[in-house]
Design an enzyme around this catalytic site. Structure first.
Site, PDB file in Angstrom:
ATOM      1  N   THR A 175       0.853  -1.179   0.000  1.00 42.35           N
ATOM      2  CA  THR A 175       0.000   0.000   0.000  1.00 42.35           C
ATOM      3  C   THR A 175       0.889   1.229   0.000  1.00 42.35           C
ATOM      4  OG1 THR A 175      -1.541  -1.255   1.336  1.00 42.35           O
ATOM      5  CG2 THR A 175      -1.903   1.103   1.201  1.00 42.35           C
ATOM      6  N   LYS A 177       2.378   4.589   0.847  1.00 43.50           N
ATOM      7  CA  LYS A 177       2.414   5.396   2.073  1.00 43.50           C
ATOM      8  C   LYS A 177       3.235   6.650   1.810  1.00 43.50           C
ATOM      9  CE  LYS A 177       0.469   2.022   4.437  1.00 43.50           C
ATOM     10  NZ  LYS A 177      -0.819   2.075   5.092  1.00 43.50           N
ATOM     11  N   LYS A 179      -0.433   7.384   3.499  1.00 43.96           N
ATOM     12  CA  LYS A 179      -1.699   7.084   2.849  1.00 43.96           C
ATOM     13  C   LYS A 179      -2.434   8.333   2.378  1.00 43.96           C
ATOM     14  CE  LYS A 179      -4.605   5.061   5.896  1.00 43.96           C
ATOM     15  NZ  LYS A 179      -4.930   4.008   6.881  1.00 43.96           N
ATOM     16  N   LYS A 203      -1.207  -0.610  -4.101  1.00 46.67           N
ATOM     17  CA  LYS A 203      -2.589  -0.439  -3.674  1.00 46.67           C
ATOM     18  C   LYS A 203      -2.850   0.961  -3.150  1.00 46.67           C
ATOM     19  CE  LYS A 203      -5.730  -2.140  -0.102  1.00 46.67           C
ATOM     20  NZ  LYS A 203      -5.770  -0.852   0.631  1.00 46.67           N
ATOM     21  N   ASP A 205      -4.878   3.245  -0.582  1.00 43.86           N
ATOM     22  CA  ASP A 205      -5.458   2.910   0.709  1.00 43.86           C
ATOM     23  C   ASP A 205      -6.957   3.220   0.698  1.00 43.86           C
ATOM     24  OD1 ASP A 205      -5.226   1.645   3.127  1.00 43.86           O
ATOM     25  OD2 ASP A 205      -3.424   2.728   3.677  1.00 43.86           O
ATOM     26  N   GLU A 206      -7.640   2.780   1.761  1.00 42.27           N
ATOM     27  CA  GLU A 206      -9.097   2.841   1.735  1.00 42.27           C
ATOM     28  C   GLU A 206      -9.624   4.266   1.651  1.00 42.27           C
ATOM     29  OE1 GLU A 206      -7.247   2.277   4.255  1.00 42.27           O
ATOM     30  OE2 GLU A 206      -8.035   3.131   6.114  1.00 42.27           O
ATOM     31  N   HIS A 295     -11.398  -3.598   0.093  1.00 47.58           N
ATOM     32  CA  HIS A 295     -10.754  -3.244   1.367  1.00 47.58           C
ATOM     33  C   HIS A 295     -11.853  -3.250   2.423  1.00 47.58           C
ATOM     34  CE1 HIS A 295      -7.470  -0.999   3.565  1.00 47.58           C
ATOM     35  NE2 HIS A 295      -8.491  -0.973   4.410  1.00 47.58           N
ATOM     36  N   ARG A 296     -11.633  -3.991   3.525  1.00 45.97           N
ATOM     37  CA  ARG A 296     -12.714  -4.188   4.492  1.00 45.97           C
ATOM     38  C   ARG A 296     -12.819  -3.020   5.482  1.00 45.97           C
ATOM     39  NH1 ARG A 296     -10.701  -9.015   8.644  1.00 45.97           N
ATOM     40  NH2 ARG A 296      -8.517  -8.500   8.611  1.00 45.97           N
ATOM     41  N   HIS A 328      -9.426  -8.459   2.360  1.00 48.66           N
ATOM     42  CA  HIS A 328      -8.470  -8.487   3.469  1.00 48.66           C
ATOM     43  C   HIS A 328      -9.018  -9.432   4.533  1.00 48.66           C
ATOM     44  CE1 HIS A 328      -5.991  -4.842   2.389  1.00 48.66           C
ATOM     45  NE2 HIS A 328      -6.908  -4.910   1.453  1.00 48.66           N
ATOM     46  N   LYS A 335       0.035  -6.525  12.522  1.00 46.28           N
ATOM     47  CA  LYS A 335      -0.341  -5.591  13.583  1.00 46.28           C
ATOM     48  C   LYS A 335      -1.837  -5.587  13.887  1.00 46.28           C
ATOM     49  CE  LYS A 335      -0.997  -1.612  10.498  1.00 46.28           C
ATOM     50  NZ  LYS A 335      -0.592  -0.281  10.081  1.00 46.28           N
TER      51      LYS A 335
END
Lengths: 485, 139
Positions: A175, A177, A179, A203, A205-206, A295-296, A328, A335
């Site tokens: 993803t 960054k 973001k 990707k 990000d959401e 993306h959840r 996902h 994390k």
């Protein structure tokens, strides 16, 4: 559990007034679910003094035909057919105040091919019902007849691999960054470096949509420059998940069409756009040869706490029906929340042709997916090259491993970070196929590969002590015990 | 440049012993192993030439390595890959694919940009070697 209630005759049943739900026909301990029934398993926590069977019957009633009082209009319908039936209530193994309630629903209660309709019943009003302290939808059994009314994943794991010309190993992603805040030009730089260095995907990000610092067309144009340059530099098919999430369907279709026009192989949406929007985008993706990444975003608000909400395994089932290609589903070692056994259950739901009951991974029902495509799970959040052996052990081969910080944070730059991940991955798959005990020997295998790959050596050095070892809030209720025979 | 298609392109080139190990893994999984070659490494060139049919019912990786070396005698300056097909329900596709032979020099790909309406660009990728006719692209 004993029911203690006898079936009422029609006159007693339909006299005006208030009647316990279990006496209204929503508790049928002798009922044996039909193959065509939808079955839901709820974890119920009744208010103090509320009988768990009455609570289960109330959940069945409130998620199907009931209201709080008797209505004569029931008698104009085949009301017994349409009533959901609680047929089994079990105590939970670890908490005396919680019960598992099994409820069967007649298939005709649901509109074919509509997650919105299914969920309006199953997780509708019932979740605010006062006699319950808490309610959680743990699992569902979806009959084949109902599964077949859904399109399912637009592309599926098999065809995704064929389109990408990538077999035999997990896919690699990252993803971008930070973001938020990068301009389109700077953003595309990260995409180019990461893909050229060895990743298959980058990707959005959401929450990257179309903001003052970078409007969506700029992002799409610079990203596709990066994708095509990286493809030319490596000879591989590359992709970047262009997030088409927007305020309206019209706007999402517009962005998706532009992604197609630019030749992107994949687009992305967020869970927060809603079930109907997801089904619409899945249909668009099937019609336009596009892989659809989900993306959840937002799921943690209702999936994480064990007593209330909806388990992610149910969300995964709904999303397989709705038709996304990627979801996902947890990393185990990263994390974000994810107990290993529970996460395995999610992955099985995404990838298996048929799920078998497996209480130790939280799967309560056999589920036949009736040849619906498989969903590629995505592992993202706090993972790095030094965990490669664990990632392959827990997550298997058909997964996208996304190293965001673990690519972009590399001391020698983004391309070096990508190369480190790719070399670690290929070395581990090679060792596994060659028959080595790669889980036990993982650190050795990585150290050997690092001898001919300086970026991997540096990645292993810098992140060697990074682990996220916290107790999970959502572990399975059932733990396998060893039996002596 | 190095074309990095396939499962193991970021590792040093495999010895025949290493190829044997990976092929045996495929065979032990019940997959049919095939050898394919090409002098057009475009990322979307799906159909490389087949060196015979996939070796169904072959229990021994040594037979594949033998065929690979036969293929190398003729197409030693081409890209050659090993592909494993899985016919089991729900897959019916390739499960492993890795390059086992490369041209001595890999000139890479040209990226062409055609500016179309607005700021939109249409891209096309062409192997530099494909300027020459098939069969005379790599020495």
């Amino acid at each position: 559990m004993p029911d203690g209630d006898k079936k009422l005759d029609a006159k007693a049943r339909y006299s005006a007034g208030v009647l316990e739900y279990k006496k209204m026909g929503y508790w049928e301990p002798d009922y044996s679910p039909k193959d065509t029934d939808v079955i839901a398993l709820f974890r119920i926590t009744p208010q103090d003094g509320v009988d768990p069977i009455e609570a289960a019957a109330a959940v069945a009633g409130e998620s199907s035909t009931a209201t709080w009082t008797v209505v004569w209009t029931d008698r104009l319908t085949a009301c017994e057919k349409y009533r959901a039936k609680a047929y089994r209530v079990d105590p939970t193994p670890n908490n005396p105040n919680e019960y598992f309630a099994y409820i069967a629903y007649e298939l005709d209660l649901f509109e074919p091919g509509s997650i919105a309709n299914l969920t309006a019943s199953i997780i509708g009003n019932v979740f605010g019902f006062k006699p319950l302290k808490a309610l959680r939808l743990e699992d569902m059994r979806l009959p084949v007849a109902y599964v077949k009314t859904f399109q399912g994943p637009a592309t599926g794991i098999v065809v995704e691999r064929e389109r990408l010309n990538c077999y035999g190993r997990p896919l690699l992603g990252a993803t971008v960054k930070p973001k938020l805040g990068l301009s389109g030009r700077n953003y595309g730089r990260v995409v180019y470096e990461a893909l050229k260095g060895g990743l298959d995907f980058t990707k959005d990000d959401e929450n990257i949509n179309s903001q003052p610092f970078m409007h969506w067309r700029d992002r799409f144009l610079y990203c596709m420059e990066a994708v095509n340059r990286a493809s030319a530099a490596t000879g591989e098919v590359k992709g970047t998940y262009l997030n088409v999430t927007a305020g309206t369907m019209e706007e999402m279709y517009k962005r998706a069409e532009f992604a197609k026009e630019l030749g992107s192989v994949i687009i992305m949406i967020d869970l927060v756009i809603g079930y109907t929007a997801i089904q619409s985008m899945a249909k668009w993706a099937r019609d336009n040869d596009m892989i659809l990444h989900l993306h959840r975003a937002g799921h943690g608000t209702y999936t994480r706490q064990k007593t209330h909400g909806v388990s992610f395994r149910v969300i995964a089932k709904w999303m397989r029906l709705a038709g996304v290609d990627h979801i996902h589903a947890g990393t185990v070692v990263g994390k974000l929340e994810g107990d290993p056994a529970t996460t395995k259950g999610y992955y099985d739901i995404c990838r298996e042709e048929q799920n078998s009951v497996s209480l130790e991974t939280g799967v309560f029902f056999d589920q036949d997916w009736a040849s619906l495509n498989k969903v590629m799970p995505v592992a993202s959040g706090g993972i790095h090259a030094g965990q490669m052996h664990q990632l392959i052990h827990y997550l298997g081969e058909d997964v996208v491993l996304q190293f965001g910080g673990g690519t972009i944070g590399h001391p020698q730059g983004i391309a070096a970070g990508a190369t480190a991940n790719r070399v670690a991955l290929e070395a581990m798959v090679y060792a596994r196929n060659a028959g080595r005990d790669y889980l036990a020997e993982g650190p050795t295998i990585l150290a050997e590969a690092a001898k001919t790959c300086t970026p991997l050596r540096e990645a292993l050095d810098i992140w060697k002590d990074v682990t996220f070892d916290y107790a999970s809030t959502d572990a399975p209720d059932f733990v396998p015990t060893t039996s002596v025979s | 440049m190095r074309v990095t298609q396939g499962t193991f392109s970021f590792l040093p080139d495999f010895t025949d012993q290493q190829i044997h190990e990976q092929v045996q893994y495929c065979i032990d999984n019940g997959w049919a192993v095939s050898i394919e070659y090409t002098d057009d490494p475009h990322p979307r060139n799906t159909y490389w030439e087949m060196w015979g049919h996939p070796m169904f019912d072959n229990p021994d990786a040594a037979a594949v390595v033998y065929e690979l070396n036969e293929c190398r005698k003729i197409y030693g300056s081409y890209y050659i890959r090993i592909i494993a097909f899985d016919s089991s329900p729900g897959w019916e596709s390739i499960r492993l694919s890795f390059i086992v032979n490369r041209p001595p020099e890999e000139p890479g790909f040209k990226l062409s940009r055609t500016e179309v309406k607005g700021r939109n660009i249409q891209y096309s990728i062409t192997p530099y070697s494909s300027d020459n006719p098939q069969g005379s692209r790599y020495k």
